[in-house]
Design an enzyme around this catalytic site. Structure first.
Site, PDB file in Angstrom:
ATOM      1  N   ALA A  48      42.675  44.861  42.642  1.00  0.00           N
ATOM      2  CA  ALA A  48      42.128  43.499  42.714  1.00  0.00           C
ATOM      3  C   ALA A  48      41.444  43.197  41.374  1.00  0.00           C
ATOM      4  O   ALA A  48      40.257  42.930  41.299  1.00  0.00           O
ATOM      5  CB  ALA A  48      41.135  43.377  43.863  1.00  0.00           C
TER       6      ALA A  48
ATOM      7  N   LYS B  68      23.278  40.476  49.226  1.00  0.00           N
ATOM      8  CA  LYS B  68      23.666  39.120  49.620  1.00  0.00           C
ATOM      9  C   LYS B  68      22.518  38.337  50.265  1.00  0.00           C
ATOM     10  O   LYS B  68      22.511  37.098  50.233  1.00  0.00           O
ATOM     11  CB  LYS B  68      24.850  39.178  50.588  1.00  0.00           C
ATOM     12  CG  LYS B  68      26.143  39.701  50.002  1.00  0.00           C
ATOM     13  CD  LYS B  68      26.811  38.668  49.107  1.00  0.00           C
ATOM     14  CE  LYS B  68      28.219  39.090  48.717  1.00  0.00           C
ATOM     15  NZ  LYS B  68      28.896  38.071  47.897  1.00  0.00           N
TER      16      LYS B  68
ATOM     17  N   SER C 202      33.579  38.420  54.028  1.00  0.00           N
ATOM     18  CA  SER C 202      34.194  39.655  54.523  1.00  0.00           C
ATOM     19  C   SER C 202      33.185  40.493  55.289  1.00  0.00           C
ATOM     20  O   SER C 202      33.553  41.459  55.953  1.00  0.00           O
ATOM     21  CB  SER C 202      34.763  40.470  53.356  1.00  0.00           C
ATOM     22  OG  SER C 202      33.717  40.855  52.466  1.00  0.00           O
TER      23      SER C 202
END
Length: 329
Positions: A215, A56, A87
């Site tokens: 998910a 990230k 998150s």
């Protein structure tokens, strides 16, 4: 810095230049045990070694850098604020990128976020707000109203996607005979960026995503050709992969991704155990979903002919004290 900027090979090459000297060109590692279990050669791209502990940081640094360059005079630069929702791993990446550029970061994280990610964010000097996930948008808008902060999405911002795509450029240099690459998919920024690179340079290389079966929004979307949205926030041990792909990343995934595999919670735990025990690598549950996928029967059936497969280990931010709970089968 427009958020409607198209992502393409050139924007990703530009991001690579921006990131040079600031991000780690993460290494490739191999493991004979996992090769045997998968029935093919696996090449692990270790983004758990990246600054802030995950991939990230790439996208966050690229986006903040472009924002700062558009506010290049020093007095204005000191007044720049950025805000993001995460998150955990993007919060760490954005906080560190902002610290590097001398701007103020505000990050909104879930109340139940891992303690190690929370402490990392605070250590980088960001302002932390914790909320229920359903309350992220009003909290973000409140920060924007109070501080004038610029919102940088963790996965939908084009400069973030371009930053994540730099992993694809590195992979093609590091593994010259690549047949396929597989990586986790949550919001889809990594999958969108990397798939753009791979299909632009080596279109014969297959690009796969992997996500928890609880998910499975990306897999359903790709199967039906229409982006699906969650009606609720799923719960998974891979907590970084439950947000669902967005409208921006969906278009790139739809056009460039060959298949998306889903894995069970037990398969994720088993993959994490194998990576820790056999490779001696600290990788979080979300980071090993690609490993779980290459070991599952559906991958063996649907990815025939792929002898050399790159697997992106996307992050390594783990609360070690919670390991027994995480790995409990």
């Amino acid at each position: 810095m427009g958020t409607n900027r198209e992502v393409n090979l050139e924007t990703i090459k530009e991001a690579s230049c921006t990131l040079s000297g600031h991000v780690i060109e993460t290494p490739i590692q191999t493991c004979e045990t996992l090769d045997l279990l998968a029935g093919r050669r696996l090449f692990f791209k270790c983004e758990n070694f990246q600054r802030s502990g995950s991939f990230k940081f790439r996208g966050a640094f690229n986006a903040v850098s472009r924002l700062v360059s558009s506010n290049s005079n020093e007095p204005t630069k000191r007044q720049v604020h950025v805000v993001g929702c995460s998150s955990g791993n993007y919060a760490c990446g954005l906080a560190l990128a902002a610290k590097h550029h001398g701007v103020t970061a505000h990050v909104i994280m879930p109340n139940n976020c891992p303690e190690c990610k929370k402490q990392a964010v605070l250590s980088y000097g960001a302002n932390l707000l914790q909320r229920e996930q359903k309350d992220f948008i009003p909290a973000r808008k409140q920060v924007e109203d109070l501080t004038g902060a610029v919102f940088i999405s963790s996965s939908q911002h084009p400069d973030v996607i371009s930053g994540q795509g730099t992993m694809g450029l590195e992979l093609l240099q590091q593994v010259p005979d690549l047949d396929a690459v597989i990586m986790p998919v949550g919001g889809g920024g990594m999958l969108a960026g990397v798939s753009m690179v791979i299909k632009s340079i080596c279109p014969e290389v297959r690009v796969y995503g992997a996500e928890p079966e609880v998910a499975n929004q990306a897999a359903l979307s790709l199967r039906t050709g229409e982006r699906r949205a969650f009606s609720h926030f799923p719960r998974s041990i891979a907590d970084g992969l439950v947000c669902g792909i967005g409208e921006v990343t969906w278009t790139y995934i739809r056009d460039n991704v060959d298949d998306i595999f889903t894995v069970s919670e037990d398969e994720i735990k088993n993959a994490m155990r194998l990576v820790w025990e056999r490779m001696k690598l600290v990788v979080e549950p979300s980071g090993v979903v690609g490993v779980a996928a290459v070991l599952c029967d559906s991958f063996k059936a649907r990815a025939g002919g792929c002898k050399n497969v790159a697997v992106i280990l996307s992050g390594g931010n783990v609360d070690v004290q919670k390991l027994p709970e995480i790995l409990k089968m």
